[in-house]
Write a protein that holds these residues in place. Structure first.
Motif, mmCIF file in Angstrom:
data_model
loop_
_atom_site.group_PDB
_atom_site.id
_atom_site.type_symbol
_atom_site.label_atom_id
_atom_site.label_comp_id
_atom_site.label_asym_id
_atom_site.label_seq_id
_atom_site.Cartn_x
_atom_site.Cartn_y
_atom_site.Cartn_z
ATOM 1 N N ALA A 1 -0.532 14.455 4.315
ATOM 2 C CA ALA A 1 -1.628 15.055 5.090
ATOM 3 C C ALA A 1 -1.206 15.295 6.540
ATOM 4 C CB ALA A 1 -2.858 14.167 5.030
ATOM 5 N N LYS A 2 -0.370 14.415 7.069
ATOM 6 C CA LYS A 2 0.122 14.607 8.440
ATOM 7 C C LYS A 2 0.974 15.875 8.550
ATOM 8 C CE LYS A 2 0.241 9.779 9.845
ATOM 9 N NZ LYS A 2 1.115 8.663 10.253
ATOM 10 N N ASP B 1 5.944 4.414 6.980
ATOM 11 C CA ASP B 1 4.795 5.312 6.855
ATOM 12 C C ASP B 1 4.360 5.446 5.401
ATOM 13 O OD1 ASP B 1 4.801 5.838 9.610
ATOM 14 O OD2 ASP B 1 6.191 7.518 9.363
ATOM 15 N N TRP C 1 -1.814 19.120 1.042
ATOM 16 C CA TRP C 1 -3.024 18.562 0.461
ATOM 17 C C TRP C 1 -2.985 18.452 -1.056
ATOM 18 C CZ3 TRP C 1 -5.405 16.408 4.284
ATOM 19 C CH2 TRP C 1 -5.293 16.962 5.557
ATOM 20 N N GLU D 1 3.217 0.278 3.159
ATOM 21 C CA GLU D 1 2.675 -0.642 4.146
ATOM 22 C C GLU D 1 2.489 -1.996 3.484
ATOM 23 O OE1 GLU D 1 -1.503 -1.087 6.587
ATOM 24 O OE2 GLU D 1 -0.844 0.907 5.969
ATOM 25 N N LYS E 1 0.863 -1.174 0.000
ATOM 26 C CA LYS E 1 0.000 0.000 0.000
ATOM 27 C C LYS E 1 0.899 1.223 0.000
ATOM 28 C CE LYS E 1 -3.800 -2.117 2.504
ATOM 29 N NZ LYS E 1 -4.577 -2.107 3.742
ATOM 30 N N CYS F 1 8.940 11.389 7.983
ATOM 31 C CA CYS F 1 8.295 10.105 8.206
ATOM 32 C C CYS F 1 9.302 8.986 7.955
ATOM 33 C CB CYS F 1 7.073 9.943 7.303
ATOM 34 S SG CYS F 1 7.457 9.854 5.539
ATOM 35 N N ASN G 1 1.246 5.086 0.741
ATOM 36 C CA ASN G 1 0.569 6.056 1.602
ATOM 37 C C ASN G 1 1.170 7.452 1.527
ATOM 38 O OD1 ASN G 1 -1.147 4.041 2.665
ATOM 39 N ND2 ASN G 1 0.457 3.398 4.068
ATOM 40 N N ARG H 1 -0.088 10.166 0.216
ATOM 41 C CA ARG H 1 -1.102 11.178 0.573
ATOM 42 C C ARG H 1 -1.284 11.273 2.079
ATOM 43 N NH1 ARG H 1 -6.333 11.228 -3.366
ATOM 44 N NH2 ARG H 1 -5.246 11.956 -5.220
ATOM 45 N N TRP H 2 -1.274 10.126 2.749
ATOM 46 C CA TRP H 2 -1.467 10.096 4.196
ATOM 47 C C TRP H 2 -0.290 10.765 4.907
ATOM 48 C CZ3 TRP H 2 -5.207 9.669 7.491
ATOM 49 C CH2 TRP H 2 -4.958 9.354 8.814
#
Length: 116
Positions: free
Chosen positions: A10-11, A65, A15, A68, A2, A61, A4, A6-7
């Motif tokens: 976002a943290k 992060d 955006w 995954e 996966k 990160c 991530n 974008r995630w």
């Protein structure tokens, strides 16, 4: 896997892919906007490890992060629908220790060089 990105972005209150460019540039990673958009919108086929390291530094990160592990279900041999039960010659089935190939000994002569 996966992806991530974008995630992780976002943290950091990011955006849009265009907002990543200046952050990446601070760490020496200068991809085009189209490459960043591709990383943003989908799972990349390949990512250079040094680029991944720079992305992690820019987003504060870890690789864990950004990526995954997505467990893959193990498929038993022959369990797939429509798969034939063909076996190799000499294969007596699962768990059998059938005949193994015997390594060939060299002739004592040195190998020739590959062509130029």
């Amino acid at each position: 896997m996966k992806w991530n990105l974008r995630w992780a972005a976002a943290k950091q209150n990011i955006w849009r892919p265009s907002e990543l460019l200046p952050r990446f540039a601070e760490y020496g990673f200068t991809p085009s906007l189209s490459k960043v958009s591709a990383l943003w919108s989908g799972i990349p086929v390949t990512v250079r490890l040094d680029d991944l390291d720079k992305m992690c530094a820019a987003l504060n990160c870890t690789v864990g992060d950004l990526m995954e592990a997505d467990p893959v279900e193990r498929v038993a041999p022959g369990a797939e629908q429509g798969q034939s039960q063909e076996r190799a010659v000499g294969d007596d089935g699962p768990g059998s220790a059938g005949p193994r190939p015997v390594p060939q000994r060299g002739t004592g002569r040195p190998r020739s060089l590959p062509p130029n």
